[in-house]
Design a protein around this motif. Structure first.
Motif, PDB file in Angstrom:
ATOM      1  N   LEU A 202      -4.876  -6.340  -8.903  1.00  0.00           N
ATOM      2  CA  LEU A 202      -3.993  -7.067  -7.987  1.00  0.00           C
ATOM      3  C   LEU A 202      -2.566  -7.143  -8.510  1.00  0.00           C
ATOM      4  N   ILE A 203      -2.403  -7.266  -9.816  1.00  0.00           N
ATOM      5  CA  ILE A 203      -1.050  -7.280 -10.383  1.00  0.00           C
ATOM      6  C   ILE A 203      -0.377  -5.934 -10.155  1.00  0.00           C
ATOM      7  N   ALA A 204      -1.108  -4.849 -10.386  1.00  0.00           N
ATOM      8  CA  ALA A 204      -0.550  -3.516 -10.152  1.00  0.00           C
ATOM      9  C   ALA A 204      -0.167  -3.338  -8.685  1.00  0.00           C
ATOM     10  N   LEU A 205      -1.035  -3.793  -7.782  1.00  0.00           N
ATOM     11  CA  LEU A 205      -0.740  -3.698  -6.356  1.00  0.00           C
ATOM     12  C   LEU A 205       0.464  -4.557  -5.994  1.00  0.00           C
ATOM     13  N   SER A 206       0.538  -5.768  -6.554  1.00  0.00           N
ATOM     14  CA  SER A 206       1.666  -6.663  -6.278  1.00  0.00           C
ATOM     15  C   SER A 206       2.976  -6.053  -6.753  1.00  0.00           C
ATOM     16  N   PHE A 207       2.943  -5.454  -7.925  1.00  0.00           N
ATOM     17  CA  PHE A 207       4.159  -4.837  -8.462  1.00  0.00           C
ATOM     18  C   PHE A 207       4.616  -3.688  -7.562  1.00  0.00           C
ATOM     19  N   GLY A 208       3.669  -2.858  -7.147  1.00  0.00           N
ATOM     20  CA  GLY A 208       4.015  -1.745  -6.270  1.00  0.00           C
ATOM     21  C   GLY A 208       4.593  -2.204  -4.949  1.00  0.00           C
ATOM     22  N   LEU A 209       4.021  -3.244  -4.370  1.00  0.00           N
ATOM     23  CA  LEU A 209       4.519  -3.758  -3.099  1.00  0.00           C
ATOM     24  C   LEU A 209       5.871  -4.449  -3.259  1.00  0.00           C
ATOM     25  N   ALA A 210       6.075  -5.132  -4.393  1.00  0.00           N
ATOM     26  CA  ALA A 210       7.385  -5.739  -4.645  1.00  0.00           C
ATOM     27  C   ALA A 210       8.463  -4.669  -4.743  1.00  0.00           C
ATOM     28  N   PHE A 211       8.139  -3.578  -5.426  1.00  0.00           N
ATOM     29  CA  PHE A 211       9.085  -2.464  -5.531  1.00  0.00           C
ATOM     30  C   PHE A 211       9.346  -1.864  -4.151  1.00  0.00           C
ATOM     31  N   ALA A 212       8.285  -1.755  -3.343  1.00  0.00           N
ATOM     32  CA  ALA A 212       8.441  -1.202  -1.995  1.00  0.00           C
ATOM     33  C   ALA A 212       9.340  -2.070  -1.135  1.00  0.00           C
ATOM     34  N   VAL A 213       9.179  -3.394  -1.219  1.00  0.00           N
ATOM     35  CA  VAL A 213      10.028  -4.303  -0.452  1.00  0.00           C
ATOM     36  C   VAL A 213      11.490  -4.121  -0.829  1.00  0.00           C
ATOM     37  N   MET A 214      11.764  -3.998  -2.136  1.00  0.00           N
ATOM     38  CA  MET A 214      13.147  -3.814  -2.574  1.00  0.00           C
ATOM     39  C   MET A 214      13.726  -2.498  -2.060  1.00  0.00           C
ATOM     40  N   GLN A 215      12.913  -1.443  -2.096  1.00  0.00           N
ATOM     41  CA  GLN A 215      13.405  -0.140  -1.652  1.00  0.00           C
ATOM     42  C   GLN A 215      13.643  -0.116  -0.144  1.00  0.00           C
ATOM     43  N   VAL A 216      12.722  -0.712   0.607  1.00  0.00           N
ATOM     44  CA  VAL A 216      12.892  -0.757   2.055  1.00  0.00           C
ATOM     45  C   VAL A 216      14.082  -1.639   2.422  1.00  0.00           C
TER      46      VAL A 216
END
Length: 417
Positions: free
Chosen positions: A270-284
């Motif tokens: 879940l931490i790995a998934l959260s990190f990936g989604l946080a990065f995605a939000v910043m990029q979008v």
């Protein structure tokens, strides 16, 4: 009247939980030491941005930030109820005034003055100085720079809320039936393998209702205001409540110990998934790339993953401690005693070292290691020489002399944090 259906605690479990509380505080020192190295570009939020940013330390701080304060406040609720039942209401209030209110009142000016001076020094360097979140001085109330001592302020609020709620419940539930029903419901939740998901629901609601939230923010901490924000109340207040209810049925801790491997795997995922989604939000958000779904959907997915990660990791940390840190250890006991003092005094020391190395052409591992290798021994020396055997030590940690290992475990409730 308490309807605890589980056996009394063993000293081994209390040693493990006291270690969890201590390490949650000490990890805060590591987190703050890493903040000057975060590769956030124009989104600077620290007094200085080092010339050698580190993506590795960005991941480290993200992981620590997920679970540290939730775990801390869960332990606070657990030990608060223990202290209340050992001392009674009057004794509990007196103890909290001495060990929480007094340190906050005395320590705040002692750490804020050097912090403010360091911010001014940092302003002489590129990418240094006041940040937008700091505001001006004097602050316009309710804005107030609680700095890293905000956790003591929130603890005071939670103690007051817990005592008022307990008084109301006892007044309306003299027979104890409602409390017994709550105990049964809580036990069923904890016995379920979906417990992290159930407990994550309130946090998910408050995170997803924040239109500007991203995973790198985590739960918004109330370090700049005397009015605690809703996210902090929900996340840390619910953790405090879970700790309080766990103390009513301490045998439920065995479930966390038994499931340590499952919750650890879930937490890492879940931490790995959260990190990936946080990065995605910043990029979008920055329009660096286009996601197949809109930004609101990506942000919601990130909030779901983050809320689940909070509780999965909190349970994993406690389960790991119960499994591997049971039993008395003089080293862990010493660190547990020292952790409160170290956390209270660490920030200006760490900040000074960050400013000192920020412009040097050293690799970030050398700089980061230098900060910790200077700050921690220095603070430990101050604890050993100036605090441990003094009135200050007795205020922070209670009386140590003549205590057996088993009594020392119970003494971990002294700070209730």
């Amino acid at each position: 009247m308490t309807h605890a259906i589980c056996p009394a605690p063993t000293s081994e479990r209390l040693h493990a939980l006291d270690a969890v509380r201590a390490y949650a505080l000490l990890l805060g020192i590591v987190l703050h030491a890493a903040t000057s190295f975060l590769p956030l570009g124009p989104r600077r939020f620290w007094l200085i941005e080092d010339t050698h940013p580190s993506a590795v330390l960005g991941v480290v701080t993200f992981v620590i930030h997920v679970f540290r304060m939730t775990t801390f406040f869960l332990m606070a609720g657990f030990f608060a109820r223990m202290s209340l039942h050992r001392r009674g209401t009057a004794g509990f209030v007196k103890d909290r005034l001495l060990r929480i209110v007094l340190p906050l009142t005395v320590a705040w000016p002692l750490v804020f003055i050097p912090i403010a001076a360091l911010v001014m020094v940092a302003s002489q360097f590129p990418h240094g100085g006041p940040t937008p979140g700091m505001g001006g001085w004097p602050p316009a109330l309710p804005r107030f720079p609680l700095t890293h001592l905000w956790f003591l302020y929130v603890l005071i609020e939670l103690y007051v809320a817990a005592l008022l709620l307990r008084w109301a419940v006892i007044s309306m539930d003299s027979g104890g039936r409602a409390r017994a029903a709550v105990d049964r419901l809580f036990a069923r939740v904890m016995q379920s393998r979906l417990a992290p998901a159930i407990l994550a629901l309130p946090i998910l609601l408050t995170l997803s209702s924040d239109p500007n939230w991203i995973g790198f923010i985590g739960v918004r901490t109330p370090d700049q205001s005397l009015i605690t924000n809703g996210q902090a109340w929900v996340c840390f207040g619910s953790a405090f409540a879970v700790g309080w209810l766990l103390h009513r049925q301490i045998g439920l801790l065995r479930l966390l110990e038994q499931r340590w491997l499952l919750t650890t795997v879930a937490a890492a995922t879940l931490i790995a998934l959260s990190f990936g989604l946080a990065f995605a939000v910043m990029q979008v958000s920055a329009r660096n790339w286009t996601a197949p779904v809109d930004l609101a959907t990506v942000r919601l997915a990130g909030a779901i993953a983050y809320a689940l990660a909070i509780w999965a990791t909190t349970f994993a940390v406690i389960g790991l401690a119960l499994r591997f840190l049971a039993g008395f250890s003089r080293t862990r006991r010493y660190l547990a005693d020292a952790s409160y003092w170290l956390y209270v005094i660490h920030l200006p020391i760490v900040m000074a070292l960050q400013v000192a190395v920020s412009q040097l052409d050293w690799p970030w591992p050398v700089k980061f290691g230098f900060i910790l290798l200077i700050a921690i021994p220095l603070m430990l020396a101050s604890y050993h020489l100036l605090v441990r055997g003094t009135f200050i030590g007795r205020v922070l940690n209670g009386e140590r002399r003549g205590q057996t290992p088993k009594q020392l475990a119970v003494a971990g409730s002294a700070m209730s944090s």
